[in-house]
Design a protein around this motif. Structure first.
Motif, PDB file in Angstrom:
ATOM      1  N   LEU A  80      10.790   1.855   6.884  1.00 55.56           N
ATOM      2  CA  LEU A  80      10.994   2.758   5.755  1.00 55.56           C
ATOM      3  C   LEU A  80       9.699   3.527   5.545  1.00 55.56           C
ATOM      4  N   GLN A  81       9.720   4.781   5.947  1.00 57.85           N
ATOM      5  CA  GLN A  81       8.568   5.659   5.739  1.00 57.85           C
ATOM      6  C   GLN A  81       8.707   6.291   4.365  1.00 57.85           C
ATOM      7  N   MET A  82       7.707   6.107   3.541  1.00 56.38           N
ATOM      8  CA  MET A  82       7.748   6.610   2.171  1.00 56.38           C
ATOM      9  C   MET A  82       6.621   7.618   1.979  1.00 56.38           C
ATOM     10  N   ASN A  83       6.974   8.845   1.696  1.00 58.29           N
ATOM     11  CA  ASN A  83       5.998   9.908   1.460  1.00 58.29           C
ATOM     12  C   ASN A  83       6.079  10.365   0.007  1.00 58.29           C
ATOM     13  N   ALA A  84       5.031  11.023  -0.413  1.00 60.38           N
ATOM     14  CA  ALA A  84       4.988  11.577  -1.775  1.00 60.38           C
ATOM     15  C   ALA A  84       5.388  10.521  -2.803  1.00 60.38           C
ATOM     16  N   LEU A  85       4.743   9.381  -2.720  1.00 55.72           N
ATOM     17  CA  LEU A  85       5.105   8.279  -3.606  1.00 55.72           C
ATOM     18  C   LEU A  85       4.887   8.639  -5.064  1.00 55.72           C
ATOM     19  N   LYS A  86       5.765   8.092  -5.898  1.00 53.93           N
ATOM     20  CA  LYS A  86       5.695   8.302  -7.336  1.00 53.93           C
ATOM     21  C   LYS A  86       5.571   6.944  -8.029  1.00 53.93           C
ATOM     22  N   SER A  87       5.109   6.971  -9.254  1.00 53.93           N
ATOM     23  CA  SER A  87       4.975   5.710  -9.993  1.00 53.93           C
ATOM     24  C   SER A  87       6.321   4.998 -10.114  1.00 53.93           C
ATOM     25  N   GLU A  88       7.400   5.763 -10.202  1.00 56.98           N
ATOM     26  CA  GLU A  88       8.725   5.160 -10.327  1.00 56.98           C
ATOM     27  C   GLU A  88       9.222   4.515  -9.037  1.00 56.98           C
ATOM     28  N   ASP A  89       8.482   4.663  -7.946  1.00 62.99           N
ATOM     29  CA  ASP A  89       8.822   3.963  -6.706  1.00 62.99           C
ATOM     30  C   ASP A  89       8.283   2.535  -6.706  1.00 62.99           C
ATOM     31  N   THR A  90       7.541   2.167  -7.732  1.00 63.74           N
ATOM     32  CA  THR A  90       7.022   0.816  -7.834  1.00 63.74           C
ATOM     33  C   THR A  90       8.164  -0.191  -7.891  1.00 63.74           C
ATOM     34  N   ALA A  91       8.160  -1.119  -6.946  1.00 66.06           N
ATOM     35  CA  ALA A  91       9.245  -2.089  -6.851  1.00 66.06           C
ATOM     36  C   ALA A  91       8.946  -3.055  -5.716  1.00 66.06           C
ATOM     37  N   VAL A  92       9.758  -4.103  -5.658  1.00 65.36           N
ATOM     38  CA  VAL A  92       9.793  -4.944  -4.464  1.00 65.36           C
ATOM     39  C   VAL A  92      10.874  -4.364  -3.561  1.00 65.36           C
ATOM     40  N   TYR A  93      10.518  -4.144  -2.322  1.00 63.84           N
ATOM     41  CA  TYR A  93      11.430  -3.533  -1.360  1.00 63.84           C
ATOM     42  C   TYR A  93      11.969  -4.604  -0.407  1.00 63.84           C
ATOM     43  N   TYR A  94      13.282  -4.548  -0.205  1.00 62.04           N
ATOM     44  CA  TYR A  94      13.972  -5.529   0.625  1.00 62.04           C
ATOM     45  C   TYR A  94      14.772  -4.826   1.714  1.00 62.04           C
ATOM     46  N   CYS A  95      14.845  -5.437   2.869  1.00 62.25           N
ATOM     47  CA  CYS A  95      15.825  -4.975   3.846  1.00 62.25           C
ATOM     48  C   CYS A  95      17.011  -5.929   3.838  1.00 62.25           C
ATOM     49  N   HIS A  96      18.131  -5.412   4.303  1.00 65.61           N
ATOM     50  CA  HIS A  96      19.402  -6.130   4.170  1.00 65.61           C
ATOM     51  C   HIS A  96      20.292  -5.857   5.367  1.00 65.61           C
ATOM     52  N   VAL A  97      21.048  -6.866   5.722  1.00 70.94           N
ATOM     53  CA  VAL A  97      22.094  -6.700   6.730  1.00 70.94           C
ATOM     54  C   VAL A  97      23.249  -7.630   6.372  1.00 70.94           C
ATOM     55  N   ARG A  98      24.444  -7.199   6.666  1.00 68.94           N
ATOM     56  CA  ARG A  98      25.617  -8.034   6.476  1.00 68.94           C
ATOM     57  C   ARG A  98      26.189  -8.359   7.863  1.00 68.94           C
ATOM     58  N   VAL A  99      26.290  -9.640   8.148  1.00 67.00           N
ATOM     59  CA  VAL A  99      26.802 -10.102   9.435  1.00 67.00           C
ATOM     60  C   VAL A  99      27.954 -11.058   9.175  1.00 67.00           C
ATOM     61  N   LEU A 100      29.112 -10.707   9.681  1.00 67.76           N
ATOM     62  CA  LEU A 100      30.314 -11.544   9.492  1.00 67.76           C
ATOM     63  C   LEU A 100      30.499 -11.879   8.011  1.00 67.76           C
ATOM     64  N   ASN A 101      30.382 -10.857   7.176  1.00 63.29           N
ATOM     65  CA  ASN A 101      30.584 -10.965   5.725  1.00 63.29           C
ATOM     66  C   ASN A 101      29.557 -11.837   5.009  1.00 63.29           C
ATOM     67  N   VAL A 102      28.449 -12.104   5.644  1.00 60.23           N
ATOM     68  CA  VAL A 102      27.352 -12.825   5.012  1.00 60.23           C
ATOM     69  C   VAL A 102      26.191 -11.858   4.841  1.00 60.23           C
ATOM     70  N   ASP A 103      25.657 -11.807   3.615  1.00 66.13           N
ATOM     71  CA  ASP A 103      24.529 -10.927   3.320  1.00 66.13           C
ATOM     72  C   ASP A 103      23.214 -11.651   3.591  1.00 66.13           C
ATOM     73  N   TYR A 104      22.341 -10.976   4.316  1.00 61.94           N
ATOM     74  CA  TYR A 104      21.019 -11.510   4.609  1.00 61.94           C
ATOM     75  C   TYR A 104      19.972 -10.571   4.022  1.00 61.94           C
ATOM     76  N   TRP A 105      18.967 -11.179   3.395  1.00 60.28           N
ATOM     77  CA  TRP A 105      17.876 -10.438   2.775  1.00 60.28           C
ATOM     78  C   TRP A 105      16.549 -10.998   3.250  1.00 60.28           C
ATOM     79  N   GLY A 106      15.551 -10.125   3.278  1.00 61.61           N
ATOM     80  CA  GLY A 106      14.210 -10.604   3.498  1.00 61.61           C
ATOM     81  C   GLY A 106      13.615 -11.096   2.195  1.00 61.61           C
TER      82      GLY A 106
END
Length: 115
Positions: A80-106
């Protein structure tokens, strides 16, 4: 067990750029849609954008034109390339995938944008 490990979060100033990485194991990122989400303090987790198995990307309006999702199939990593960051972009960022109807998160990676 599918595993996702995010990294790259940092303390940034408004206007700066940052790239997050999500290393995936047990599945091939080229075969599944992958998503990036974020959760700001006191708010619900929200979708930032996604990349399809065909490599097509889609973004929410609040990051469109500033953020870019890509992947490196050889490294089995999504970015995830993030340019021109703003204060409102402050957050914890997660990636996600769904495999065989199971959600996986980092575990997430913290991005703080402040002057």
């Amino acid at each position: 067990q599918v595993q996702l490990v995010e990294s790259g979060g940092d303390f940034m100033q408004p206007g700066e750029s940052l790239r997050l990485s999500c290393v995936v194991s047990q599945i091939m990122v080229s075969q599944y849609p992958m998503g990036w989400y974020r959760q700001a303090p006191g708010k619900e987790r929200e979708l930032v954008g996604s990349i399809s198995s065909e490599g097509r990307t889609d973004y929410k309006d609040f990051v469109k034109g500033r953020f870019t999702i890509s992947r490196d199939n050889a490294k089995n990593t999504v970015y995830l390339q993030m340019n021109a960051l703003k204060s409102e972009d402050t957050a914890v960022y997660y990636c996600h995938v769904r495999v065989l109807n199971v959600d996986y998160w980092g575990q997430g990676t913290q991005v703080t944008v402040s002057s």
